[in-house]
Design a protein around this motif. Sequence first.
Motif, PDB file in Angstrom:
ATOM      1  N   ASP A  16       0.790  -1.220   0.032  1.00  0.00           N
ATOM      2  CA  ASP A  16      -0.142   0.006   0.054  1.00  0.00           C
ATOM      3  C   ASP A  16       1.142   1.073   0.170  1.00  0.00           C
ATOM      4  O   ASP A  16       1.375   1.752   1.012  1.00  0.00           O
ATOM      5  N   TYR A  17       1.124   1.997  -1.323  1.00  0.00           N
ATOM      6  CA  TYR A  17       1.821   2.980  -1.384  1.00  0.00           C
ATOM      7  C   TYR A  17       1.166   4.023  -2.240  1.00  0.00           C
ATOM      8  O   TYR A  17      -0.112   3.625  -2.780  1.00  0.00           O
ATOM      9  N   PRO A  18       1.569   5.378  -2.174  1.00  0.00           N
ATOM     10  CA  PRO A  18       0.685   6.332  -2.856  1.00  0.00           C
ATOM     11  C   PRO A  18       0.649   5.857  -4.487  1.00  0.00           C
ATOM     12  O   PRO A  18      -0.441   6.334  -5.006  1.00  0.00           O
ATOM     13  N   THR A  20       0.760   2.728  -5.530  1.00  0.00           N
ATOM     14  CA  THR A  20      -0.004   1.504  -6.023  1.00  0.00           C
ATOM     15  C   THR A  20      -1.454   1.718  -5.702  1.00  0.00           C
ATOM     16  O   THR A  20      -2.204   0.958  -6.152  1.00  0.00           O
ATOM     17  N   ARG A  21      -1.825   2.603  -4.734  1.00  0.00           N
ATOM     18  CA  ARG A  21      -3.211   2.897  -4.382  1.00  0.00           C
ATOM     19  C   ARG A  21      -4.328   3.232  -5.573  1.00  0.00           C
ATOM     20  O   ARG A  21      -5.282   2.466  -5.420  1.00  0.00           O
ATOM     21  N   ARG A  24      -4.791  -0.159  -6.652  1.00  0.00           N
ATOM     22  CA  ARG A  24      -5.613  -1.116  -5.655  1.00  0.00           C
ATOM     23  C   ARG A  24      -7.036  -0.810  -5.479  1.00  0.00           C
ATOM     24  O   ARG A  24      -8.182  -1.480  -5.363  1.00  0.00           O
ATOM     25  N   ASP A  25      -7.351   0.682  -5.614  1.00  0.00           N
ATOM     26  CA  ASP A  25      -8.847   1.208  -5.379  1.00  0.00           C
ATOM     27  C   ASP A  25      -9.661   1.343  -6.717  1.00  0.00           C
ATOM     28  O   ASP A  25     -10.794   1.713  -6.904  1.00  0.00           O
ATOM     29  N   GLU A  39      -4.803  -8.809  -0.019  1.00  0.00           N
ATOM     30  CA  GLU A  39      -3.985  -8.153   1.158  1.00  0.00           C
ATOM     31  C   GLU A  39      -3.160  -9.011   1.547  1.00  0.00           C
ATOM     32  O   GLU A  39      -3.518 -10.000   2.043  1.00  0.00           O
ATOM     33  N   SER A 243      -0.169   5.112 -12.923  1.00  0.00           N
ATOM     34  CA  SER A 243      -0.107   5.354 -11.632  1.00  0.00           C
ATOM     35  C   SER A 243       0.848   6.208 -10.974  1.00  0.00           C
ATOM     36  O   SER A 243       0.861   6.937 -10.371  1.00  0.00           O
ATOM     37  N   THR A 247       0.964   9.946  -9.733  1.00  0.00           N
ATOM     38  CA  THR A 247       1.255  10.295  -8.238  1.00  0.00           C
ATOM     39  C   THR A 247       2.793  10.960  -7.916  1.00  0.00           C
ATOM     40  O   THR A 247       3.192  11.042  -6.945  1.00  0.00           O
TER      41      THR A 247
END
Length: 306
Positions: A16-18, A20-21, A24-25, A39, A243, A247
């Motif tokens: 969970d990193y800025p 990769t979010r 993931r979302d 997870e 992504s 970011t």
Amino acid sequence: MSGTHPAAPLTVLLGDYPHTRPLRDGTVPVDGVDCRYPESSPLPPAFARMVRELAYDICELPMATYLMARDAGVPVTLLPAVLVGSTHHRSLTRLPGAPELAPGDLAGRRVGVRAYGQTTGLWVRGWLQEEYGVMSSDVTWVTTEDVHVAQYANPPYVERSRADRVGDLLRSGDVSAAVLGPKAIGGQGAGLVPLVADAESAGLAWAERHGTVPANHLLVVRDDVLRTRPDAVLAFFRALRTSIAETAGERDDSPAGRAVAAGWSTSLTNCLEIAGRYAQEQALIGEPVNVAAIEKPTAFLEEERR
């Protein structure tokens, strides 16, 4: 009546990193591919599942684990992306009240590290030999965990402890110094003192000299997935690159910020060459690393950009 069956989802294990979010979302979709993001907290057990059981289609993997898995013949291929990286001269620490200890004084001493195959340890032992002449075999490495790659056997100068955490080894007096990664520095390593007096400057000098920032976490794909679903892998990689680009403003100009990248580059090939040399010097792998051979299977990911 015949019909086409929808392709199975890709299982993708990411921290969970800025950067990769958005994947993931679902903010950054993977075109035409259903991706599932299981997870794992903490992450290291997932790394072991990947190299021991091939548990995911695509998986974040530490540099040392990747090199050791490749050396052991585990059927995974590197995707050219760095998800986590930084310099590591601050990662070699001692207790604040202990006598001063220089890196060059570690020969003949005991040093704690989570596992001999931990990537932070790979980088620390690399600069220890390169800058201070202390070889891995000059030190007894005291570990609290096993390596991820099941086929690997630790060399004789590695000792397994019953302690739960590396910081406990240091505080009990069992070791003179400890290798702690960036997250541990702020947790169990809070208040510890780097052995290198000006660790940040030393790390920046290493990066300048080598033309790269040490990569900690990379990305791999199972060989069978790359062979049978190259279009899906390409779609995922495009989304990852998007992504990371979108970011960019959330990362600063520190080594950790600069390390995050997707795509083959001189920095990445330099990083792999140096890590491969360090890994062979440290008996983590037996054969030299051929970076051109690593790059070849995923060269198609870059063809659209040429």
